[in-house]
Design a protein around this motif. Structure first.
Motif, PDB file in Angstrom:
ATOM      1  N   ASN A   5       0.804  -1.223   0.000  1.00 22.85           N
ATOM      2  CA  ASN A   5       0.000   0.000   0.000  1.00 22.85           C
ATOM      3  C   ASN A   5       0.840   1.277   0.000  1.00 22.85           C
ATOM      4  OD1 ASN A   5      -3.130  -0.617   0.542  1.00 22.85           O
ATOM      5  ND2 ASN A   5      -1.908  -2.193   1.559  1.00 22.85           N
ATOM      6  N   SER A   6       2.125   1.153  -0.300  1.00 25.02           N
ATOM      7  CA  SER A   6       3.016   2.316  -0.174  1.00 25.02           C
ATOM      8  C   SER A   6       2.544   3.500  -1.025  1.00 25.02           C
ATOM      9  CB  SER A   6       4.452   1.924  -0.537  1.00 25.02           C
ATOM     10  OG  SER A   6       4.505   1.399  -1.852  1.00 25.02           O
TER      11      SER A   6
ATOM     12  N   TRP B 224      -0.686  10.657   2.345  1.00 24.51           N
ATOM     13  CA  TRP B 224      -1.291  10.989   3.634  1.00 24.51           C
ATOM     14  C   TRP B 224      -0.381  10.612   4.812  1.00 24.51           C
ATOM     15  CZ3 TRP B 224      -4.401  13.255   0.665  1.00 24.51           C
ATOM     16  CH2 TRP B 224      -4.974  12.625  -0.427  1.00 24.51           C
ATOM     17  N   GLU B 225       0.872  10.217   4.521  1.00 25.39           N
ATOM     18  CA  GLU B 225       1.772   9.739   5.558  1.00 25.39           C
ATOM     19  C   GLU B 225       2.403  10.876   6.360  1.00 25.39           C
ATOM     20  OE1 GLU B 225       1.201   6.529   6.198  1.00 25.39           O
ATOM     21  OE2 GLU B 225       3.288   5.934   5.975  1.00 25.39           O
TER      22      GLU B 225
ATOM     23  N   HIS C 269       2.885  17.809   9.498  1.00 18.90           N
ATOM     24  CA  HIS C 269       3.892  17.543   8.471  1.00 18.90           C
ATOM     25  C   HIS C 269       3.555  16.215   7.812  1.00 18.90           C
ATOM     26  CE1 HIS C 269       7.987  17.396   6.710  1.00 18.90           C
ATOM     27  NE2 HIS C 269       7.917  18.705   6.851  1.00 18.90           N
ATOM     28  N   ILE C 270       3.142  16.278   6.538  1.00 16.69           N
ATOM     29  CA  ILE C 270       2.663  15.111   5.810  1.00 16.69           C
ATOM     30  C   ILE C 270       3.415  14.972   4.488  1.00 16.69           C
ATOM     31  CG2 ILE C 270       0.662  14.008   4.725  1.00 16.69           C
ATOM     32  CD1 ILE C 270       0.346  14.182   7.707  1.00 16.69           C
ATOM     33  N   ASN C 271       3.958  13.774   4.247  1.00 17.32           N
ATOM     34  CA  ASN C 271       4.608  13.477   2.975  1.00 17.32           C
ATOM     35  C   ASN C 271       5.641  14.537   2.593  1.00 17.32           C
ATOM     36  OD1 ASN C 271       5.036  11.883   0.685  1.00 17.32           O
ATOM     37  ND2 ASN C 271       3.509  12.975  -0.523  1.00 17.32           N
ATOM     38  N   GLY C 272       6.397  14.988   3.592  1.00 15.67           N
ATOM     39  CA  GLY C 272       7.525  15.882   3.336  1.00 15.67           C
ATOM     40  C   GLY C 272       7.248  17.369   3.413  1.00 15.67           C
TER      41      GLY C 272
END
Length: 220
Positions: free
Chosen positions: A36-37, A43-44, A174-177
Motif C-alpha cells: 500500500n506504499s 497521507w503519511e 507535516h505530511i509526505n515531506g
C-alpha cells in the motif's frame, strides 16, 4: 468514568477484530504497508527535521506501547477474519492518540486501511466501534479527526458517521515531506447518545446486505 486500566483491549464487530499491535506482527504489517506504499504515501506523517526519518517498526511499537501504558493512546491493528486463514488478517491500523483526561476528556483518532479492502465499510465501522468504546467505556467526551482536504475517502468516512466539520487548519501537520493543511472534524458524546455503531450498521442494512451486527469488547 474508567476506573481500571484502559489497555490492552480488543474490540469486535462481525468479522472485524481491532486488537493491540504487537512486535510479532512485524512481517505481516510490513507486507501490507509495502503493498500500500503508493496508496498511503500522500497521507503519511513525516519528520520535519532536515534529514530526519520515521521510526522503524520496533521503535514505533515500543513508543505506542509506552503511550498506551501512560493512558495517552490506544494503538489498534484492524484485522479481519478471512476464509482459509487461521487468524484474522491485518487490513489496517487505527490509533487513538493525544488522550487528555481531567477537564478535557478528549482524544484524536487516525487510521489507514488496505487499498484492497477499501470501500467495504471497514474504516467507518472501525471508527464507530472505537469512538463508542472511548465515549461509553472510557468516559471520554470528545473525539477529533484531522483530514487532508484532498483525502476524499477519509472525508467520506466522517461524513457517513456524522462528524461535525470544525473548519480549516492551515499547515497543521507535516505530511509526505511538507506542512499540510487539514480539516478538523469532531463529535462529543452528547451528540451521539445512541452511539455511532448501531446507527451506522442500521444505515448499511437499509442499503446493502448486512456487513456486521453488534459490537463486543474483550480484555486482551
Amino acid at each position: 468514568m474508567q476506573s481500571g486500566p484502559i489497555w490492552p483491549v480488543t474490540l469486535e464487530c462481525g468479522d472485524l477484530v481491532l486488537r493491540p499491535i504487537r512486535y510479532r506482527d512485524k512481517k505481516e504489517w510490513t507486507e501490507v504497508r509495502s503493498r500500500n506504499s503508493e496508496w498511503l504515501a500522500p497521507w503519511e506523517a513525516s519528520n520535519p527535521d532536515p534529514g530526519g526519518g520515521l521510526p522503524d517498526y520496533r521503535h514505533m511499537v515500543r513508543s505506542l506501547k509506552m503511550q498506551a501504558a501512560q493512558a495517552t493512546a490506544l494503538p489498534f491493528l484492524i484485522t479481519e477474519w478471512t476464509p482459509g486463514l487461521r487468524s484474522p488478517a491485518i487490513v489496517g491500523q487505527l490509533t487513538v492518540s493525544s488522550i487528555v483526561w481531567g477537564s478535557a476528556m478528549m482524544a484524536t483518532l487516525g487510521y489507514w486501511v488496505d487499498q484492497a479492502r477499501a470501500g467495504r465499510g471497514i474504516a467507518p465501522t472501525s471508527v464507530a466501534l472505537v469512538t463508542d468504546h472511548c465515549f461509553r467505556t472510557l468516559g471520554l467526551h470528545r473525539m477529533e479527526i484531522n483530514i487532508r482536504p484532498e483525502n476524499g475517502p477519509s472525508l467520506r468516512v466522517v461524513e457517513k458517521l456524522g462528524f461535525r466539520d470544525e473548519g480549516y487548519r492551515p499547515r497543521f501537520l507535516h505530511i509526505n515531506g511538507k506542512w499540510a493543511d487539514h480539516r478538523s472534524f469532531a463529535l462529543t458524546s452528547e451528540e451521539v447518545p445512541e452511539g455511532l455503531l448501531g446507527p451506522w450498521l442500521a444505515s448499511r442494512r437499509s442499503q446493502n446486505p448486512p456487513f456486521a451486527s453488534g459490537g463486543t469488547t474483550h480484555p486482551w
